[in-house]
Design an enzyme around this catalytic site. Sequence first.
Site, PDB file in Angstrom:
ATOM      1  N   GLU A  40       0.188   0.229   2.603  1.00  0.00           N
ATOM      2  CA  GLU A  40       0.615   0.748   0.837  1.00  0.00           C
ATOM      3  C   GLU A  40       1.523  -0.308   0.196  1.00  0.00           C
ATOM      4  OE1 GLU A  40       2.597   4.390   1.159  1.00  0.00           O
ATOM      5  OE2 GLU A  40       3.630   4.109  -0.739  1.00  0.00           O
ATOM      6  N   ARG A  44       6.240  -1.550  -7.667  1.00  0.00           N
ATOM      7  CA  ARG A  44       7.584  -1.370  -8.021  1.00  0.00           C
ATOM      8  C   ARG A  44       8.072  -2.901  -8.358  1.00  0.00           C
ATOM      9  NH1 ARG A  44      10.263   1.963  -2.907  1.00  0.00           N
ATOM     10  NH2 ARG A  44       8.587   3.553  -3.079  1.00  0.00           N
ATOM     11  N   THR A  67       3.977   4.491  -4.899  1.00  0.00           N
ATOM     12  CA  THR A  67       4.718   4.637  -6.109  1.00  0.00           C
ATOM     13  C   THR A  67       3.827   4.720  -7.380  1.00  0.00           C
ATOM     14  OG1 THR A  67       6.279   3.015  -5.150  1.00  0.00           O
ATOM     15  CG2 THR A  67       6.921   3.931  -7.263  1.00  0.00           C
ATOM     16  N   LYS A 127       2.234  13.620   1.321  1.00  0.00           N
ATOM     17  CA  LYS A 127       3.403  12.823   1.971  1.00  0.00           C
ATOM     18  C   LYS A 127       4.393  13.694   1.907  1.00  0.00           C
ATOM     19  CE  LYS A 127       5.849   9.139  -0.436  1.00  0.00           C
ATOM     20  NZ  LYS A 127       6.069   7.775  -0.674  1.00  0.00           N
TER      21      LYS A 127
END
Length: 203
Positions: A40, A44, A67, A127
């Site tokens: 993953e 960012r 994200t 999640k």
Amino acid sequence: MTIADIMQTAPVIPVIVVDDLEHAKPLARALVAGGLPILEVTLRTPVALDAIRAMSEVEGAIVGAGTVTNERELASAVDAGSRFIVSPGLTKPLGKAAIRDDIPFLPGIANAGDIMRGLDLGLTHFKFFPAMAAGGLPALKALAAPFGQCRFCPTGGVSLDNAAEWLAFDPVLCVGGSWVAPRGAVDEAKVEQLAREACALRG
Ligand code: 3PG
């Protein structure tokens, strides 16, 4: 692959922040070599999308984006070749877009209302974020009880020390964590060793 398949491929999904594109491929190689093929890459940093492209070239790597917080980021992540999408939370527009694009989607939940919003969209795999700050394993146990059909990937504060405890709870298919992918220059042997330890968490 469905999100369930992805969650059951390895016990740990490395949560990766790539600051320097040069780090992307060595990091992916080391993680895959150590037995963690699901990667993953968090959106960012400015190089995140290029890192997804680069890591996707590593044999055996299954690279997704983390994200992802809105439809625009979802589109960029899919365009970069992401095979799955992780989000810290769940909004209706993002959930609908992921379902429309038929991309495996793992949205963050932290309470019953979040889970119910996911179920309304037809989602059952979530999640649990931020796992430790949101109450740790006792919180997830309480939260999972009314939702027997749901499966979880706790992330946020999960480490080698506590991962086994999370994984021993049946609804937890895998955990997410950044500990296996330290930021900065990549020591491939070290990362491969971290991945091996993580991989061994489920015998
Ligand atoms: C995430 O983005 O999912 C978390 O920041 C990862 O949490 P960790 O750094 O505590 O593993």
